[in-house]
Design an enzyme around this catalytic site. Structure first.
Site, PDB file in Angstrom:
ATOM      1  N   HIS A 283     -10.324   1.363  -0.650  1.00  0.00           N
ATOM      2  CA  HIS A 283     -10.925   0.528   0.382  1.00  0.00           C
ATOM      3  C   HIS A 283     -12.441   0.410   0.220  1.00  0.00           C
ATOM      4  O   HIS A 283     -13.108  -0.190   1.064  1.00  0.00           O
ATOM      5  CB  HIS A 283     -10.607   1.078   1.779  1.00  0.00           C
ATOM      6  CG  HIS A 283      -9.163   0.931   2.167  1.00  0.00           C
ATOM      7  ND1 HIS A 283      -8.176   1.736   1.646  1.00  0.00           N
ATOM      8  CD2 HIS A 283      -8.544   0.076   3.017  1.00  0.00           C
ATOM      9  CE1 HIS A 283      -7.007   1.387   2.165  1.00  0.00           C
ATOM     10  NE2 HIS A 283      -7.200   0.387   2.997  1.00  0.00           N
TER      11      HIS A 283
ATOM     12  N   GLU B 241       0.821  -1.212   0.000  1.00  0.00           N
ATOM     13  CA  GLU B 241       0.000   0.000   0.000  1.00  0.00           C
ATOM     14  C   GLU B 241       0.854   1.261   0.000  1.00  0.00           C
ATOM     15  O   GLU B 241       0.557   2.231  -0.712  1.00  0.00           O
ATOM     16  CB  GLU B 241      -0.950  -0.013   1.198  1.00  0.00           C
ATOM     17  CG  GLU B 241      -2.026  -1.078   1.100  1.00  0.00           C
ATOM     18  CD  GLU B 241      -2.973  -1.066   2.282  1.00  0.00           C
ATOM     19  OE1 GLU B 241      -2.684  -0.357   3.277  1.00  0.00           O
ATOM     20  OE2 GLU B 241      -4.004  -1.765   2.228  1.00  0.00           O
TER      21      GLU B 241
END
Length: 288
Positions: free
Chosen positions: A177, A143
């Site tokens: 997300h 990430e």
């Protein structure tokens, strides 16, 4: 980190960041919808597939950035420097951001210490938990590579100001997300799922601001990775507990200490012997 004086266009930077965000999410569903693999037979298999997909997405994003960014010399050291992947000042990039981040969790650390005094509960005997925790510790690497190391140099070289880049980058991070909404809908109603995911997106945006700030100020990818791993391990900070008021006092003191030390602990010269004159990347010079 040598780059050409010319910058890339703002549109190119935004489109590239959007594409990397979509790729990071879409590739997670490749094993099921594209490769037609059978559903994973265990949580370990599921997590391993997720990590492999995230790793492929990260490599693709790194290559895309290497192609777009105005790097003058196509050398490994130049590219790694742009991504904040460095060995110099490695201990500063580990210890100082970790110490700073831990101040936000002063209450949580006090609570955990009190619980350990009462009893030691071993949670590592469960294979599923071990698998989840192992991947959770690895996820920050992929990430941060995509949403910090790749996107921030693109946004800065696209002509955005440092403040705009730090503010905008976590938006992409939070949008990545949104796929959790589909997963949450399997167990909750649409309203409940929206509330849960909305809270999670808000938290990821706030953390994303902090991680982006660390990356820009230190020029070191290690700093946001360490902070990300620590936050994943600790979860949400504990501010209040009926057990004792000491936890609330520690939380307030930690928060005040965090605010007070935020800029001194991220002073660029703590992490660099010298600041390069690259206009599109080292704009954090204005934050000293």
């Amino acid at each position: 980190m040598a780059m050409d004086a010319s910058e890339i266009s703002k549109t190119t930077a935004i489109v590239a960041c959007t594409s990397m965000t979509l790729l990071y999410v879409a590739i997670l569903y490749t094993p099921t919808f594209l490769l037609r693999l059978p559903p994973p037979d265990s949580i370990q298999t599921f997590m391993i597939r997720r990590f492999i997909c995230a790793a492929v997405s990260s490599v693709a994003s790194l290559l895309l950035c290497a192609y777009i960014l105005p790097v003058r010399k196509w050398e490994a050291s130049s590219l790694l420097g742009v991504y904040g992947i460095r060995l110099d000042h490695i201990w500063q990039a580990v210890i100082i951001p970790l110490s700073l981040t831990s101040l936000m969790y002063a209450g949580s650390l006090v609570l955990k210490s009190l619980l350990l005094l009462d009893s030691w509960r071993d949670q590592w005997n469960h294979g599923d938990q071990l698998s989840r925790d192992s991947v959770k510790d690895i996820a920050p690497l992929t990430e941060e590579l995509v949403f910090r190391a790749c996107m921030i140099p693109l946004l800065l070289c696209g002509g955005l100001t440092t403040y705009t880049a730090v503010f905008l980058c976590p938006i992409f991070f939070s949008l990545a997300h949104l796929n959790h909404l589909l997963d949450t809908l399997h167990h909750r109603s649409l309203l409940q799922a929206s509330i849960v995911v909305g809270f999670q997106l808000g938290y990821t945006v706030i953390f994303g601001w902090y991680a982006s700030f660390l990356f820009v100020r230190t020029g070191h990818l290690t700093a946001p990775i360490i902070a990300h791993m620590f936050c994943n391990f600790m979860g949400l900070p504990v501010i209040y507990s009926q057990r004792t008021g000491l936890i609330t006092v520690a939380s307030i003191a930690g928060l005040l200490g965090f605010v007070w030390l935020l800029f001194p602990f991220t002073y660029p010269y703590l992490y660099n012997y010298e600041i390069d004159s690259c206009e599109c990347w080292h704009r954090y010079c204005t934050w000293q």
